[in-house]
Motif scaffolding. Structure first.
Motif, PDB file in Angstrom:
ATOM      1  N   VAL A   1       0.877  -1.172   0.000  1.00 50.32           N
ATOM      2  CA  VAL A   1       0.000   0.000   0.000  1.00 50.32           C
ATOM      3  C   VAL A   1       0.914   1.222   0.000  1.00 50.32           C
ATOM      4  CG1 VAL A   1      -1.845   1.235   1.210  1.00 50.32           C
ATOM      5  CG2 VAL A   1      -1.760  -1.275   1.300  1.00 50.32           C
TER       6      VAL A   1
ATOM      7  N   SER B   1      -2.263  -1.209  -4.012  1.00 50.11           N
ATOM      8  CA  SER B   1      -2.995   0.014  -3.684  1.00 50.11           C
ATOM      9  C   SER B   1      -2.000   1.159  -3.591  1.00 50.11           C
ATOM     10  CB  SER B   1      -3.726  -0.087  -2.339  1.00 50.11           C
ATOM     11  OG  SER B   1      -4.437  -1.283  -2.200  1.00 50.11           O
TER      12      SER B   1
ATOM     13  N   ALA C   1      -2.299   0.863   5.618  1.00 46.07           N
ATOM     14  CA  ALA C   1      -3.716   0.499   5.541  1.00 46.07           C
ATOM     15  C   ALA C   1      -4.437   0.883   6.825  1.00 46.07           C
ATOM     16  CB  ALA C   1      -3.857  -0.994   5.272  1.00 46.07           C
TER      17      ALA C   1
ATOM     18  N   LYS D   1      -7.304  -3.787   3.288  1.00 45.14           N
ATOM     19  CA  LYS D   1      -6.015  -3.816   2.601  1.00 45.14           C
ATOM     20  C   LYS D   1      -4.879  -4.122   3.587  1.00 45.14           C
ATOM     21  CE  LYS D   1      -7.608  -2.678  -1.453  1.00 45.14           C
ATOM     22  NZ  LYS D   1      -7.606  -3.690  -2.549  1.00 45.14           N
TER      23      LYS D   1
ATOM     24  N   ASP E   1      -5.106  -9.516  -1.940  1.00 43.56           N
ATOM     25  CA  ASP E   1      -4.035  -8.712  -2.541  1.00 43.56           C
ATOM     26  C   ASP E   1      -2.701  -9.309  -2.123  1.00 43.56           C
ATOM     27  OD1 ASP E   1      -6.120  -7.057  -3.282  1.00 43.56           O
ATOM     28  OD2 ASP E   1      -5.486  -5.350  -2.059  1.00 43.56           O
TER      29      ASP E   1
END
Length: 443
Positions: free
Chosen positions: A55, A86, A365, A373, A383
């Motif tokens: 992320v 992400s 996250a 996430k 993910d």
């Protein structure tokens, strides 16, 4: 929920440990984690480590308006190739910047058309848009980004003290984080003026114009405002161990602050700027090795929360000048965050895999309200970054728009073999899937 497929036999990395587990995926979510799951189609992940998708909380993809610098398509290819699923895009250098709901919605629509991975959007906090913070929060911004020194773009002016203070008060009321670029505008402006008036134009002249004290002064001020307002503060791209230590001291005193650094501060030093040149110009600048060593000590002590790429490319003509002050400051690094952390720096500093998972996935996250996430657990989005930790490779194939990338030619150990977004393969061995990202809003 029945499983669509399983990842079988991989070493699953979480912030709590590394364990050989099978992972069942159904409907884009993780449906089961167990030492052995039978039945159903399976992908063999033996010999690979499975990380939650990165992320990346600090990216500049510049769309709309400056897509020729970098756009959603090429930028997210680089991110996916580096194991990211992400990212959180900054309100500049897109043009116009994200200062209103209208600009947010325009950018979100483009991202949903073009981004290969999921994304959230930061809104700006400037003297121009204090009255628009409520509408930006309602639209779904991750938080508000402010510069305490000149951003490089007049359309995104620095937040003076009152703007920053009032913005933090509003952010507290709205339940959003304020991210600050912490360098003293007074220090950096005056030091730059003096240097340029004296005809100074070299690499070392630029580095000397932004000493660590300029970062410390701004960090201290941002912490004071966060303490006074109760706002959630995120200090982006801290470049020195001293700045991290100051921020961590504030956290110990109860200030709601998270601390970010970037891969380039962990991997390169000021000597590399002299060697490589324009591709390593950034602000705050890269520091001497002793300062980098201090930064690593703070990281290994657990005082850094997040590592984000601060990917900020520009066309080659903006990175070409005999006057280093005139070059665009920004480093292309979206593809390399996980690799730098896995390498542990030039000297294999011993950063545990669990810490890598926390720094680049779980912690961002959690901080930015994305509970689905950054974690490998039942119910989370499926993910994943599948990494061969035994593979040593030279980074040659880059997917961002421009080739002025300081990581090109660097040798890393730990190669991303495939990246999955919500159970769909978005990247594998240099090829990309047909997946499209979704807009993420904090909860």
């Amino acid at each position: 929920m029945s499983a669509d497929f399983m990842l079988r036999g991989g070493q699953v990395v979480t912030p709590h440990g590394v364990k050989r587990l099978d992972i069942a995926v159904g409907g884009g979510k993780i449906t089961e984690l167990a030492e052995e799951i039978t039945g159903g189609p399976a992908l063999d992940a033996s010999g690979l480590h499975i990380f939650a998708g990165v992320v990346d909380a600090h990216v500049h993809l510049n769309e709309p308006g400056r897509t020729h610098w970098e756009g959603f398509e090429t930028g997210t290819q680089a991110l996916a190739a580096g194991g990211a699923t992400s990212f959180l895009d900054m309100p500049l250098n897109s043009s116009p910047p994200v200062l209103t709901r209208e600009r947010f919605e325009e950018k979100a629509a483009l991202g949903q058309q073009k981004s290969l991975i999921d994304f959230g959007l930061w809104g700006g906090l400037t003297p121009l848009n204090l009255e628009q913070l409520d509408e930006l929060a309602e639209a779904g911004v991750i938080g508000f980004k402010a510069f305490m020194s000149h951003s490089g773009l007049d359309e995104f002016p620095a937040a003076d003290d009152l703007t920053l203070y009032e913005g933090m008060r509003a952010a507290k009321r709205l339940g959003r984080v304020v991210a600050t670029h912490a360098e003293s505008n007074e220090f950096t402006r005056r030091l730059t003026e003096v240097a340029r008036a004296a005809g100074k134009r070299g690499v070392r002249d630029y580095l000397a114009s932004r000493p660590v004290v300029t970062e410390l002064e701004a960090v201290g001020r941002a912490l004071l405002f966060a303490h006074e307002t109760g706002a959630a503060l995120h200090l982006v791209h801290l470049s020195s161990g001293a700045a991290v230590a100051l921020a961590y001291e504030g956290k110990q005193k109860g200030i709601d602050v998270t601390i970010e650094t970037c891969p380039h501060y962990l991997h390169f030093t000021d000597a590399d700027v002299e060697r490589i040149g324009a591709a390593l110009k950034c602000a705050p600048p890269l520091r001497p090795k002793a300062v980098q060593d201090d930064l690593w000590r703070e990281l290994l002590a657990g005082h850094v929360d997040i590592v984000g790429s601060d990917h900020s490319p520009a066309p080659p003509e903006m990175k070409t000048s005999e006057n280093f002050f005139e070059l665009w400051g920004g480093i292309s690094g979206a593809q390399s965050t996980l690799n730098v952390l896995l390498a542990g720096g030039h000297h294999a500093r011993g950063l545990p895999l669990e810490a890598v998972a926390a720094l680049c996935a779980l912690n961002p996250a959690n901080r930015f309200g994305l509970p689905q996430k950054g974690r490998v657990e039942v119910g989370a989005d499926a993910d994943f970054a599948l990494v061969d930790l035994g593979a040593s490779f030279e980074l040659g194939q880059l997917f961002d728009r421009w080739s002025q990338n300081p990581y090109r030619g660097q040798t890393f150990r730990g190669q991303v073999k495939a990246t999955y977004l919500r159970g769909q393969k978005v990247y594998e061995n240099g090829q990309f899937g047909e997946v499209r990202g979704q807009l993420l809003k904090p909860v």
